[in-house]
Design an enzyme around this catalytic site. Sequence first.
Site, PDB file in Angstrom:
ATOM      1  N   LYS A  11      52.717  58.567  28.445  1.00 29.51           N
ATOM      2  CA  LYS A  11      54.078  58.029  28.300  1.00 29.51           C
ATOM      3  C   LYS A  11      54.488  58.001  26.833  1.00 29.51           C
ATOM      4  O   LYS A  11      55.622  58.315  26.487  1.00 29.51           O
ATOM      5  CB  LYS A  11      54.156  56.644  28.954  1.00 29.51           C
ATOM      6  CG  LYS A  11      54.167  56.745  30.480  1.00 29.51           C
ATOM      7  CD  LYS A  11      53.860  55.452  31.198  1.00 29.51           C
ATOM      8  CE  LYS A  11      53.709  55.740  32.700  1.00 29.51           C
ATOM      9  NZ  LYS A  11      53.257  54.593  33.476  1.00 29.51           N
ATOM     10  N   GLN A  31      52.225  48.482  32.438  1.00 32.05           N
ATOM     11  CA  GLN A  31      51.376  49.368  33.232  1.00 32.05           C
ATOM     12  C   GLN A  31      50.619  48.566  34.304  1.00 32.05           C
ATOM     13  O   GLN A  31      49.947  47.589  33.988  1.00 32.05           O
ATOM     14  CB  GLN A  31      50.393  50.096  32.296  1.00 32.05           C
ATOM     15  CG  GLN A  31      49.548  51.140  32.979  1.00 32.05           C
ATOM     16  CD  GLN A  31      50.372  52.305  33.536  1.00 32.05           C
ATOM     17  OE1 GLN A  31      51.216  52.868  32.866  1.00 32.05           O
ATOM     18  NE2 GLN A  31      50.102  52.667  34.783  1.00 32.05           N
ATOM     19  N   ASP A  40      61.122  50.996  35.280  1.00 34.42           N
ATOM     20  CA  ASP A  40      60.316  51.370  36.443  1.00 34.42           C
ATOM     21  C   ASP A  40      61.090  51.122  37.746  1.00 34.42           C
ATOM     22  O   ASP A  40      60.691  51.587  38.811  1.00 34.42           O
ATOM     23  CB  ASP A  40      59.029  50.520  36.488  1.00 34.42           C
ATOM     24  CG  ASP A  40      57.828  51.267  35.923  1.00 34.42           C
ATOM     25  OD1 ASP A  40      57.838  52.513  35.951  1.00 34.42           O
ATOM     26  OD2 ASP A  40      56.883  50.598  35.469  1.00 34.42           O
TER      27      ASP A  40
END
Length: 284
Positions: free
Chosen positions: A52, A96, A119
């Site tokens: 990322k 994460q 997200d």
Amino acid sequence: MAQIIDGKAVSARVKANVRKEADELKKQGIEIGLAVVIVGNDPASRVYVNNKKKACEEVGFTSYEYALPEETTEKELLELVDKLNNDDKVNGILVQLPLPKQINENSIINAIRPDKDVDAFHPANVGHIMIGDFSFLPCTPAGVMELIAETGVDVCGKNCVVIGRSNIVGKPMAMLLLHKHGTVTICHSRTKDLAEICARADILVAAVGKAKFVTPDMIKEGAVVIDVGMNRNENGKLCGDVDYDACFDKAGYITPVPGGVGPMTIAMLMKNTLTAAKIKNNIK
Ligand code: NAP
């Protein structure tokens, strides 16, 4: 014989478009920032976070990494999220998953400001997706939709089967296919006659987490087969949920693992972060 859907090529195109827009925004003095938070030492999570960060560099975003120790408490993580929620340099926040067991994932997801929730896991964003009025799409399902579009196959009216009903993949995946007017069936571990249901699918999306789960008898001749799975085979090699070699001749289109859905997830994360920056700056 199937045509391979090249996730690397499609994701490169998505990222190039993001880069172009990010460069334009930079000229207007708008810098885009993504905060990536990792807690603990999970090696797979470390790989994802590094990928990322690398993608941020490719598209011209600043990435801010917060690597916290395994024993971090929920309160400490909530404090960091609060700080990032209020940090003007940060357009998107990514925590994460999975998190260590002492931290309730839902508490963290719910604490992220919905307009920085790149997200798209926050219940407010999930609700927006449900009613089809959304700014952010969950990255993996959104990436899958791009890959399906790449085949030229129109989802409208097709039998679509999603194997898996997780909040991050299966459920939103089904919703996006439904928005495109697919006739959608969601399968899970209690589904009866799974193979027969799958074999009726014009578009089959596997998000199970089990290597070689999808076998040729579960595939309709010529179907679009999308493999979300990321597993390790007996030799420790990355593989998907679909028995790729065995299914290759029967499918019409198929995604490889690696090089299919994985790169798309990251590209869509970049796209969401760009969207967050545009919304913040009232840019259409
Ligand atoms: P998850 O939360 O573990 O969900 C797995 C789903 O598969 C569950 O709904 C489960 O059903 C279903 N399932 C398990 N065994 C089954 C069986 N025998 N028959 C039918 N359904 C079965 O996993 P996830 O987070 O959705 O991820 C799925 C896979 O995608 C994993 O390999 C993950 O690593 C991968 N992934 C890849 C990306 C990417 O960027 N490529 C992103 C996210 C996830 P129940 O609900 O009944 O238990």
